[in-house]
Write a protein that holds these residues in place. Structure first.
Motif, PDB file in Angstrom:
ATOM      1  N   ASP A  37      -6.616   0.173  -2.601  1.00 55.18           N
ATOM      2  CA  ASP A  37      -5.385  -0.517  -2.214  1.00 55.18           C
ATOM      3  C   ASP A  37      -5.720  -1.969  -1.902  1.00 55.18           C
ATOM      4  OD1 ASP A  37      -3.023  -1.434  -1.015  1.00 55.18           O
ATOM      5  OD2 ASP A  37      -2.614   0.485  -0.045  1.00 55.18           O
ATOM      6  N   THR A  83      -4.412  -5.934  -1.163  1.00 53.99           N
ATOM      7  CA  THR A  83      -3.341  -6.863  -0.803  1.00 53.99           C
ATOM      8  C   THR A  83      -3.923  -8.262  -0.724  1.00 53.99           C
ATOM      9  OG1 THR A  83      -2.408  -5.084   0.541  1.00 53.99           O
ATOM     10  CG2 THR A  83      -1.407  -7.268   0.764  1.00 53.99           C
ATOM     11  N   ASP A 114       0.866  -6.600  -2.932  1.00 54.64           N
ATOM     12  CA  ASP A 114       0.262  -5.349  -2.438  1.00 54.64           C
ATOM     13  C   ASP A 114       0.390  -4.289  -3.528  1.00 54.64           C
ATOM     14  OD1 ASP A 114      -0.620  -3.285  -0.760  1.00 54.64           O
ATOM     15  OD2 ASP A 114       1.131  -3.332   0.564  1.00 54.64           O
ATOM     16  N   GLU A 166       5.226   3.162  -2.335  1.00 57.41           N
ATOM     17  CA  GLU A 166       3.822   3.580  -2.312  1.00 57.41           C
ATOM     18  C   GLU A 166       3.660   5.036  -1.895  1.00 57.41           C
ATOM     19  OE1 GLU A 166       1.551   1.756   1.017  1.00 57.41           O
ATOM     20  OE2 GLU A 166       3.174   0.297   1.098  1.00 57.41           O
ATOM     21  N   GLU A 189       0.918   2.377  -5.699  1.00 55.91           N
ATOM     22  CA  GLU A 189       1.773   1.388  -5.032  1.00 55.91           C
ATOM     23  C   GLU A 189       2.023   0.179  -5.915  1.00 55.91           C
ATOM     24  OE1 GLU A 189       0.000  -0.455  -1.510  1.00 55.91           O
ATOM     25  OE2 GLU A 189       1.985  -1.177  -0.869  1.00 55.91           O
TER      26      GLU A 189
HETATM   27 CO    CO Z   1      -1.140  -1.361  -0.059  1.00 53.81          CO
END
Ligand code: CO
Ligand code: MF3
Ligand code: CO
Length: 266
Positions: A97, A99, A108, A204, A235
């Motif tokens: 993940d 961002t 993100d 997400e 996501e």
């Molecule tokens: Co995220």
């Protein structure tokens, strides 16, 4: 309570750049996914790549979080902390993940990857979760309601025997990492807030093989399933447009190590 921030076209342009960088970073990090790789090495790459592109990794020092991205393996739902001792092994599934903050704007995105050769059960979970994100995105247009997103995702996931995580939701995003809009991945179609052009938020979904219930490890971050069964997540960041939505974190091509197996069918 702060209100939902509607973005102008100029602001969406700026967000598009931050989101494109987050997506590119994930595309590059994806290439590091292989048996024997430790998750700190992936985090180091994310940190360096982000700085090289004149951006900042949003997770680093966010509410005390110690690393530049989250890497969550198997029964880890989310917020896995990259660590030299955590090594990817054949058959694992791993979510990365990312961002990025570029010129003050956030992007993100995350995806779940296959490490080596996945089991049929792992493929079923990951492909169902991939589809849950797509289904959520398909609901987004002005006038649609938050319950249309959550309800559609929940119906699909539960219909396939999986559960939907309740403790984490999608969120408004912009100059702040987490803005005042919560996108549950469960709910009732036809209910909840109506979407408006210019809203920017993430979808997400975290989808579990067993219970949706979780606990947090002693590190204060890592969220794991109570029953140790596996969890997957995808996501994207998107913006509501005049007649639908634009995925701001879309990838330039197929993601390495996250390709749907040719023989997989719903
Ligand atoms: Co995220
Ligand atoms: N990227 C996560 C999200 O999708 C949030 C991570 S918070 C962190 O909202 F502090 F763990 F980075
Ligand atoms: Co998010």
């Amino acid at each position: 309570m702060p209100e939902i921030i509607i973005k102008s076209h100029a602001e969406i342009d700026a967000m598009r750049r931050a989101c494109r960088l987050a997506a590119q970073t994930l595309e590059e990090a994806a290439k590091l996914v292989k048996p024997g790789e430790n998750t700190l090495a992936i985090d180091d790459f994310v940190y360096e790549y982000t700085l090289k592109h004149h951006a900042k990794p949003a997770p680093l020092h966010y509410q005390g979080y110690p690393k530049s991205c989250c890497i969550s393996i198997n029964e880890v739902i989310c917020h896995g902390i990259p660590n030299k001792k955590t090594v990817l092994k054949d058959g694992d599934i791993v979510n990365i993940d990312i961002t990025s903050i570029l010129d003050g704007w956030h992007g993100d995105c995350s995806a779940t990857f296959y490490v080596g050769k996945p089991s049929p059960d792992a493929v079923n979970l990951v492909e169902t979760t991939r589809r849950c994100l797509e289904i959520g995105i398909e609901q987004v247009r002005p006038g649609a309601r938050l319950g249309d997103i959550g309800g559609s995702i929940q119906e699909f996931a539960e219909g396939r025997g999986f559960s939907v995580v309740r403790d984490y939701v999608g969120h408004g995003i912009g100059r702040e990492f987490h803005e005042n809009l919560q996108i549950a991945h469960y709910g009732r179609k036809g209910h909840g807030l109506r979407l408006v052009e210019g809203m920017t938020f993430t979808i997400e979904p975290m989808i579990n093989q067993g219970t949706w219930r979780m606990r947090i490890l002693d590190d204060g971050w890592t969220s794991v399933t109570l029953d140790k069964k596996w969890s997957a997540q995808f996501e994207h960041t998107l913006v509501v447009t005049k007649d639908g939505c634009e995925v701001l974190t879309k990838f330039s091509g197929p993601l390495a190590n996250s390709v749907t197996p040719a023989d997989f069918k719903f």
